[in-house]
Write an enzyme that holds these catalytic residues in place. Structure first.
Site, PDB file in Angstrom:
ATOM      1  N   GLU A   1       3.244  13.599  -4.479  1.00 19.41           N
ATOM      2  CA  GLU A   1       2.741  13.452  -3.116  1.00 19.41           C
ATOM      3  C   GLU A   1       3.570  14.312  -2.168  1.00 19.41           C
ATOM      4  O   GLU A   1       4.772  14.093  -1.994  1.00 19.41           O
ATOM      5  CB  GLU A   1       2.804  11.984  -2.678  1.00 19.41           C
TER       6      GLU A   1
ATOM      7  N   GLU B   1       0.882  -1.172   0.000  1.00 15.01           N
ATOM      8  CA  GLU B   1       0.000   0.000   0.000  1.00 15.01           C
ATOM      9  C   GLU B   1       0.908   1.207   0.000  1.00 15.01           C
ATOM     10  O   GLU B   1       1.592   1.478   0.991  1.00 15.01           O
ATOM     11  CB  GLU B   1      -0.923  -0.019   1.221  1.00 15.01           C
TER      12      GLU B   1
ATOM     13  N   CYS C   1      -1.751   8.959   3.545  1.00 14.64           N
ATOM     14  CA  CYS C   1      -1.655   8.552   2.140  1.00 14.64           C
ATOM     15  C   CYS C   1      -2.970   8.788   1.404  1.00 14.64           C
ATOM     16  O   CYS C   1      -2.981   8.962   0.186  1.00 14.64           O
ATOM     17  CB  CYS C   1      -1.232   7.091   2.043  1.00 14.64           C
TER      18      CYS C   1
END
Length: 476
Positions: free
Chosen positions: A379, A251, A285
């Protein structure tokens, strides 16, 4: 200062070649604990303890009911020690105490309860065959699981990996992030108290490359690797695991799109959107860090959203009134602050926010950025959101999918048909419609594209943490 060791074969121990590192409180910017610094040799010790416990110990041979009872005792202990566990995560990475005590620790306990129950209650399959034969499946534990947890939800994300692995009869070596090690040791201490056999849950502290993390991912004695973290690290883990054909569940990063249509309930959209990008100082996230707002309501939404962002309370994360704490480390603060310079250098502007004293970045709203700007595509993992207007549904979907990531997305609309259409069109692992971060632990969780490989949750966790076996019998 407090001290935290490895937990190997049922005992808390120092490193084989004694070494320590310090965990720094990001609010005070001072060390608050010493932690055993592991090496590849310590990782091997932990893996061998887990291997022995799996091959020879009682845990994989217990009934589901026996394992369930022990894991529920562990959940009870997590709830009993909520103060200690939440204080550890808050001191380690700066998350407000109301979030660690009010959400993360209770959720960790819930994870253990859910997977303990799920493993016992979930049926296997039988397959109709011609007369004289009978076929069925059984789900055997896979073996030794290396679980590598992130620093942003230290206990909660560790439990998401450890709980299903244990519930299905595996043994585990948990490596917490070096930025947030304390709660992992406390978890292992409580596991011993709950009655887990020695070697069933091991914790080893250290770093990644040329250290504990690399040793775990390269070990031929490890049967499964589950990792949550940055996408580049996920690629390195995949390469290491491939040498041993070790299955991985990854993940990874995200750059979540949050789409607000003109017919949305703006109060609802603003409230959830604030949570989606500023909770845990944006170190999530799943953060909705790309906020697409339909042009007809763009100005009104931006005004409301900015006012709500400015109203968030910054301060000491140990203060229950605090909503925004510091970033987790000096290194991470420097990275996030650098993105503000990148945004303005590309022609965008900070509508509100910016850096503050210490390792704090205020809730920051960036406007005027382009779809291909780095601040829109990469990100940031901080309290920074890029707000962009769109004209119609097709534009919104195209922009939302225009990123290397595909972990999750959100949308806000009162049009039920549109909600279903857009949810289907988005290339992500999870879509939230008119909400955020609502979870059913039976549902699949994971990402598409650069956001990961595989799914966990419910039977998806069973598929990963077991070896499904077909049994065909002649009964005539």
């Amino acid at each position: 200062m407090e001290s935290f060791g490895h937990v190997i074969a049922g005992e808390e121990v120092v490193s084989a070649e004694p070494a320590e590192f310090e965990s720094v409180d990001p609010w005070t910017r001072e060390p608050w604990a010493t932690v055993a610094l592991g090496s590849a040799g310590d990782a091997e010790r932990a893996v061998r303890a887990a291997r022995s416990a799996f091959d020879e110990g009682p845990w994989p041979r217990m009934s589901f009911a026996e394992r369930r009872a022990i894991l529920h005792r562990l959940a009870d202990l997590l709830e009993k020690h909520v103060g200690e566990l939440s204080a550890a995560d808050t001191a380690d990475m700066g998350k407000p105490i109301t979030q660690t005590a009010g959400h993360d620790v209770p959720r960790a306990a819930q994870n253990f309860r859910f997977f303990a129950d799920h493993a016992q209650l979930t049926p296997a399959e039988t397959f109709p065959m011609p007369a004289g034969h009978h076929a069925y499946t059984q789900y055997d534990p896979a073996g030794v699981v290396a679980a590598i947890a992130p620093w942003n939800f230290p206990l909660m994300m560790a439990s998401w990996k450890v709980a299903p692995a244990l519930a299905w009869g595996n043994t585990v070596v948990l490596k917490p992030a070096e930025q947030s090690p304390a709660s992992a040791t406390i978890l292992a201490r409580l596991a011993i108290e709950a009655g887990l056999p020695p070697g069933t849950l091991n914790v080893v502290h250290g770093f990644g490359p040329d250290s504990v993390g690399q040793a775990l991912t390269e070990s031929p004695l490890v049967d499964r690797i589950t990792f949550t973290g940055e996408s580049t690290t996920g690629r390195l883990i995949s390469r290491a695991a491939a040498a041993n054909l070790t299955p991985v569940s990854l993940e990874l990063g995200g750059k979540g799109a949050n789409i607000v249509f003109a017919d949305a309930d703006l109060d609802q959209a603003v409230g959830w959107s604030i949570q989606a990008v500023f909770s845990n100082s944006g170190q999530v996230c799943l953060a909705g860090s790309r906020l697409y707002v339909q042009r007809a309501v763009y100005d009104e939404f931006l005004a409301r959203f900015t006012a709500a962002a400015d109203a968030l309370v910054l301060g000491d994360p140990k203060d229950p009134a605090t909503q925004i704490g510091p970033l987790s480390s000096r290194e991470h603060f420097t990275k996030v602050a650098g993105y503000l310079d990148i945004a303005t250098a590309a022609g965008a502007r900070l509508h509100t926010g910016g850096v503050d004293e210490g390792w704090v970045v205020r809730p920051t709203v960036v406007v005027g950025a382009g779809q291909r700007d780095r601040v829109t595509q990469e990100e940031i993992f901080g309290p920074v959101v890029v707000v962009l207007p769109f004209d119609d549904e097709a534009d919104a979907v195209a922009a939302a999918n225009d990123t290397p990531y595909g972990l999750n997305a959100m949308l806000f609309t009162q049009d039920l048909s549109r909600a279903h259409r857009v949810a289907r069109a988005l290339r992500v692992g999870t879509v939230w419609a008119n909400c955020f971060f609502i979870r059913d632990l039976r549902a699949p969780f994971g990402g598409a594209k650069n956001s990961g490989v595989g799914r966990e949750g419910g039977t998806y966790s069973r598929e990963f943490f077991t070896e499904p076996k077909a049994v065909i019998m002649e009964i005539s």
